[in-house]
Design an enzyme around this catalytic site. Structure first.
Site, PDB file in Angstrom:
ATOM      1  CG  HIS A 103      -1.487  77.632   3.144  1.00  0.00           C
ATOM      2  ND1 HIS A 103      -0.974  77.847   1.882  1.00  0.00           N
ATOM      3  CD2 HIS A 103      -0.483  77.043   3.841  1.00  0.00           C
ATOM      4  CE1 HIS A 103       0.263  77.405   1.826  1.00  0.00           C
ATOM      5  NE2 HIS A 103       0.600  76.916   3.015  1.00  0.00           N
ATOM      6  CG  HIS A 105       1.457  75.832   8.155  1.00  0.00           C
ATOM      7  ND1 HIS A 105       1.639  74.561   7.665  1.00  0.00           N
ATOM      8  CD2 HIS A 105       1.839  76.670   7.151  1.00  0.00           C
ATOM      9  CE1 HIS A 105       2.127  74.622   6.429  1.00  0.00           C
ATOM     10  NE2 HIS A 105       2.263  75.892   6.095  1.00  0.00           N
TER      11      HIS A 105
HETATM   12  P1  5GP Z   1       3.480  75.682   2.625  1.00  0.00           P
HETATM   13  O1  5GP Z   1       4.869  75.198   2.546  1.00  0.00           O
HETATM   14  O2  5GP Z   1       2.992  76.082   1.270  1.00  0.00           O
HETATM   15  O3  5GP Z   1       3.246  76.721   3.669  1.00  0.00           O
HETATM   16  O4  5GP Z   1       2.620  74.467   3.132  1.00  0.00           O
HETATM   17  C1  5GP Z   1       1.879  73.621   2.341  1.00  0.00           C
HETATM   18  C2  5GP Z   1       1.386  72.517   3.246  1.00  0.00           C
HETATM   19  O5  5GP Z   1       0.401  71.811   2.538  1.00  0.00           O
HETATM   20  C3  5GP Z   1       2.448  71.527   3.684  1.00  0.00           C
HETATM   21  O6  5GP Z   1       2.490  71.485   5.098  1.00  0.00           O
HETATM   22  C4  5GP Z   1       1.986  70.198   3.082  1.00  0.00           C
HETATM   23  O7  5GP Z   1       2.190  69.127   3.951  1.00  0.00           O
HETATM   24  C5  5GP Z   1       0.517  70.443   2.842  1.00  0.00           C
HETATM   25  N1  5GP Z   1      -0.053  69.749   1.695  1.00  0.00           N
HETATM   26  C6  5GP Z   1       0.512  69.625   0.460  1.00  0.00           C
HETATM   27  N2  5GP Z   1      -0.332  68.982  -0.369  1.00  0.00           N
HETATM   28  C7  5GP Z   1      -1.447  68.700   0.342  1.00  0.00           C
HETATM   29  C8  5GP Z   1      -2.673  68.049   0.018  1.00  0.00           C
HETATM   30  O8  5GP Z   1      -2.910  67.588  -1.102  1.00  0.00           O
HETATM   31  N3  5GP Z   1      -3.594  67.933   1.004  1.00  0.00           N
HETATM   32  C9  5GP Z   1      -3.368  68.431   2.277  1.00  0.00           C
HETATM   33  N4  5GP Z   1      -4.349  68.268   3.169  1.00  0.00           N
HETATM   34  N5  5GP Z   1      -2.219  69.060   2.614  1.00  0.00           N
HETATM   35  C10 5GP Z   1      -1.263  69.191   1.658  1.00  0.00           C
END
Ligand code: 5GP
Length: 146
Positions: A103, A105
């Site tokens: 993913h 951001h």
């Molecule tokens: P990472 O650290 O893996 O790049 O980011 C994961 C992101 O997913 C974080 O910004 C967190 O806030 C978001 N996130 C975690 N769980 C969920 C969820 O159940 N639903 C949504 N919409 N976002 C989530």
């Protein structure tokens, strides 16, 4: 590298097993509001294909992923009258990744407004819905039936 877990949160969102505030979808990608936003209008763009992150992704998915990232970057900037847009993407825990499905951001930015922390507060669902409505209207997303 650790194997891809098909039961990660984003895989469940893609399968429709868990809900999300969806702002865009096409054959290859899905975009929805981050539930712990680092800034107002923080969106996540996920590829629908199964990979942990950029390191194990099929190169063929990266083009469509970035096309959607660009669409959402322009969309959130216009929807919220932002000055700029931060794009972030993490690979493995050491780099800050917490959900192991590829993913990106997309975060609107305003001059002199710092980003909030990466694992911050859960947003008010009503606020996320209002922000998502704005994004959907701006990019003209009415749904995907593919
Ligand atoms: P990472 O650290 O893996 O790049 O980011 C994961 C992101 O997913 C974080 O910004 C967190 O806030 C978001 N996130 C975690 N769980 C969920 C969820 O159940 N639903 C949504 N919409 N976002 C989530």
């Amino acid at each position: 590298m650790t194997a891809y877990d098909p039961n990660n949160i984003f895989a469940k969102i893609i399968r429709g097993v868990l809900p999300c505030e969806r702002v865009f979808e096409d054959e290859h990608t899905l975009a929805f509001m981050d539930i712990m936003p680092q800034g107002d209008g923080h969106v996540l763009v996920v590829a629908k294909s199964a990979s942990r992150n950029l390191l194990d992704a099929d190169p063929a998915v990266l083009g469509p992923l970035m096309v959607t990232v660009q669409r959402l970057a322009k969309g959130v900037k216009a929807a919220f009258g932002a000055d700029g847009v931060t794009i972030m993407q993490f690979n493995e825990s050491s780099a800050g990744q917490t959900v192991f499905h590829i993913h990106v951001h997309v975060i609107p930015r305003w001059n002199d407004v710092p980003l909030r922390g990466h694992t911050g507060e859960m947003a008010d669902p009503e606020l996320l819905r209002t922000q998502a409505d704005k994004i959907r209207r701006t990019i003209g997303f009415v749904g995907f039936t593919g």
